[in-house]
Scaffold this motif. Structure first.
Motif, PDB file in Angstrom:
ATOM      1  N   VAL A  50      52.805  73.251  46.748  1.00  0.00           N
ATOM      2  CA  VAL A  50      51.995  72.645  47.809  1.00  0.00           C
ATOM      3  C   VAL A  50      51.848  71.151  47.553  1.00  0.00           C
ATOM      4  CG1 VAL A  50      49.709  72.603  48.903  1.00  0.00           C
ATOM      5  CG2 VAL A  50      50.745  74.776  48.246  1.00  0.00           C
ATOM      6  N   SER A  51      52.018  70.356  48.606  1.00  0.00           N
ATOM      7  CA  SER A  51      51.835  68.915  48.499  1.00  0.00           C
ATOM      8  C   SER A  51      51.210  68.406  49.797  1.00  0.00           C
ATOM      9  CB  SER A  51      53.178  68.212  48.212  1.00  0.00           C
ATOM     10  OG  SER A  51      52.947  66.849  47.883  1.00  0.00           O
ATOM     11  N   VAL A  52      51.292  67.108  50.038  1.00  0.00           N
ATOM     12  CA  VAL A  52      50.669  66.488  51.202  1.00  0.00           C
ATOM     13  C   VAL A  52      51.645  65.503  51.833  1.00  0.00           C
ATOM     14  CG1 VAL A  52      48.738  65.066  52.025  1.00  0.00           C
ATOM     15  CG2 VAL A  52      48.371  66.738  50.212  1.00  0.00           C
ATOM     16  N   ALA A  53      51.675  65.457  53.158  1.00  0.00           N
ATOM     17  CA  ALA A  53      52.507  64.502  53.892  1.00  0.00           C
ATOM     18  C   ALA A  53      51.630  63.592  54.740  1.00  0.00           C
ATOM     19  CB  ALA A  53      53.512  65.229  54.782  1.00  0.00           C
ATOM     20  N   ALA A  54      52.077  62.356  54.892  1.00  0.00           N
ATOM     21  CA  ALA A  54      51.375  61.372  55.724  1.00  0.00           C
ATOM     22  C   ALA A  54      52.399  60.398  56.284  1.00  0.00           C
ATOM     23  CB  ALA A  54      50.320  60.626  54.913  1.00  0.00           C
ATOM     24  N   LYS A  55      52.005  59.629  57.283  1.00  0.00           N
ATOM     25  CA  LYS A  55      52.893  58.598  57.814  1.00  0.00           C
ATOM     26  C   LYS A  55      53.143  57.537  56.743  1.00  0.00           C
ATOM     27  CE  LYS A  55      52.220  58.850  62.804  1.00  0.00           C
ATOM     28  NZ  LYS A  55      51.798  58.118  64.022  1.00  0.00           N
ATOM     29  N   LYS A  56      54.347  57.010  56.725  1.00  0.00           N
ATOM     30  CA  LYS A  56      54.675  55.967  55.752  1.00  0.00           C
ATOM     31  C   LYS A  56      53.812  54.728  55.953  1.00  0.00           C
ATOM     32  CE  LYS A  56      59.484  57.213  54.774  1.00  0.00           C
ATOM     33  NZ  LYS A  56      60.899  56.759  54.797  1.00  0.00           N
ATOM     34  N   ASP A  84      52.900  73.768  52.011  1.00  0.00           N
ATOM     35  CA  ASP A  84      53.977  73.909  51.039  1.00  0.00           C
ATOM     36  C   ASP A  84      55.088  72.913  51.372  1.00  0.00           C
ATOM     37  OD1 ASP A  84      56.408  75.431  52.419  1.00  0.00           O
ATOM     38  OD2 ASP A  84      54.528  76.236  53.201  1.00  0.00           O
ATOM     39  N   VAL A  85      55.836  72.510  50.362  1.00  0.00           N
ATOM     40  CA  VAL A  85      56.801  71.429  50.537  1.00  0.00           C
ATOM     41  C   VAL A  85      57.933  71.819  51.477  1.00  0.00           C
ATOM     42  CG1 VAL A  85      56.275  70.300  48.352  1.00  0.00           C
ATOM     43  CG2 VAL A  85      58.017  72.099  48.421  1.00  0.00           C
ATOM     44  N   GLN A  86      58.223  73.109  51.626  1.00  0.00           N
ATOM     45  CA  GLN A  86      59.253  73.503  52.586  1.00  0.00           C
ATOM     46  C   GLN A  86      58.865  73.064  53.995  1.00  0.00           C
ATOM     47  OE1 GLN A  86      62.177  74.793  52.105  1.00  0.00           O
ATOM     48  NE2 GLN A  86      62.160  75.787  50.120  1.00  0.00           N
ATOM     49  N   SER A  87      57.616  73.322  54.380  1.00  0.00           N
ATOM     50  CA  SER A  87      57.146  72.926  55.704  1.00  0.00           C
ATOM     51  C   SER A  87      57.101  71.409  55.844  1.00  0.00           C
ATOM     52  CB  SER A  87      55.751  73.512  55.953  1.00  0.00           C
ATOM     53  OG  SER A  87      55.781  74.924  55.943  1.00  0.00           O
ATOM     54  N   LEU A  88      56.647  70.732  54.795  1.00  0.00           N
ATOM     55  CA  LEU A  88      56.538  69.275  54.857  1.00  0.00           C
ATOM     56  C   LEU A  88      57.902  68.607  54.920  1.00  0.00           C
ATOM     57  CD1 LEU A  88      53.626  68.654  52.317  1.00  0.00           C
ATOM     58  CD2 LEU A  88      53.506  69.075  54.781  1.00  0.00           C
ATOM     59  N   ASP A  89      58.858  69.149  54.183  1.00  0.00           N
ATOM     60  CA  ASP A  89      60.213  68.593  54.221  1.00  0.00           C
ATOM     61  C   ASP A  89      60.828  68.743  55.605  1.00  0.00           C
ATOM     62  OD1 ASP A  89      60.114  67.773  51.613  1.00  0.00           O
ATOM     63  OD2 ASP A  89      61.261  69.467  50.810  1.00  0.00           O
ATOM     64  N   ARG A  90      60.514  69.831  56.289  1.00  0.00           N
ATOM     65  CA  ARG A  90      61.026  70.018  57.644  1.00  0.00           C
ATOM     66  C   ARG A  90      60.415  68.984  58.595  1.00  0.00           C
ATOM     67  NH1 ARG A  90      64.896  74.356  58.480  1.00  0.00           N
ATOM     68  NH2 ARG A  90      63.736  75.309  60.190  1.00  0.00           N
ATOM     69  N   LEU A  91      59.152  68.666  58.383  1.00  0.00           N
ATOM     70  CA  LEU A  91      58.508  67.619  59.169  1.00  0.00           C
ATOM     71  C   LEU A  91      59.204  66.284  58.971  1.00  0.00           C
ATOM     72  CD1 LEU A  91      55.974  66.353  60.729  1.00  0.00           C
ATOM     73  CD2 LEU A  91      55.021  66.025  58.428  1.00  0.00           C
TER      74      LEU A  91
END
Length: 233
Positions: A86-92, A157-164
């Motif tokens: 599990v991780s976190v995604a945000a706009k650059k 989870d990073v799978q979902s975030l990587d798809r984003l």
């Protein structure tokens, strides 16, 4: 026949361009059921109704990126078949450097009832207690909230975030500091006493040992191809 309760949660469960179910959990479930001599039937459910549907027998189990963590005694579980990070995604352009940089001005999206939500609300992830936690009913709603700017970041989870990240090239990034790991399992009604759990444990163990589960997961990594076809988003 095994009636499997699922809900839209790319890349674990989604409907592809042909109208068929696809995703990591769908492929794992199909292969496991094939090896166990079970016919799977995927049933689209409202996630909030999952426990009622299980109790009433409308579905036999939940197989949809679901974790036994903190729910060990709520269901009858198979052994974990996958561990996700599990991780976190945000706009650059958000200026967010990591979890520790979040403050009271920031809002983070999580799935309602998830392990991420539980740990954030418990305050045991080293994040400021002033950060706003916004809970949504599905991964798709979390993603939509981030894309529309309703929240500043999304924990999943990073799978979902990587798809984003792959879906919006150059717009989002995933934090390098992973938050935690979470086990996934198949959940049956707590009083379940049939043979499905035992049989699935046997074949899932074999699928892990022979590399089948790893191969399925790799097919859904951002940019991966399977049999020459790009994985659908």
């Amino acid at each position: 026949m095994l009636k499997i309760g699922v809900t839209d949660n790319d890349p674990y469960v989604y409907v592809d361009t042909t109208g068929d179910y696809a995703g990591i959990d769908i492929d794992i479930a199909r292969e496991a059921c094939k090896r166990a001599g079970i016919k799977p039937q995927f049933v689209d459910i409202s996630w909030n109704d999952r426990d009622r549907l299980l109790k009433n027998g409308d579905i036999d189990c939940l197989w949809c990126d679901y974790s036994p963590n903190y729910r060990e005694d709520v269901y009858c579980w198979t052994e974990p078949y996958l561990t996700v990070t599990v991780s976190v995604a945000a706009k650059k352009t958000s200026g967010i450097k990591g979890l520790t940089s979040l403050d009271e001005s920031k809002t983070i999206a999580v799935i309602a009832g998830s392990v991420s939500e539980r740990r954030l609300l418990a305050g045991d992830l080293g994040i400021s207690p002033d950060v706003h936690v916004k809970s949504y009913g599905s991964a798709e709603l979390c993603k939509a909230a981030l894309v529309k700017g309703y929240v500043d970041c999304w924990m999943a989870d990073v799978q979902s975030l990587d798809r984003l990240v792959a879906q919006y090239p150059g717009v989002y990034r995933v934090f390098a500091d992973d938050v935690m790991t979470v086990d996934l399992g198949v959940a049956f009604e707590n009083s379940y006493e049939g043979e499905y759990v035992k049989n699935l444990n046997t074949v899932l163990f074999d699928m892990d040992r022979d590399g089948t589960i790893d191969r399925i997961v790799s097919n859904y990594k951002a940019g991966a191809t399977a049999d020459g076809q790009r994985a659908e988003s």
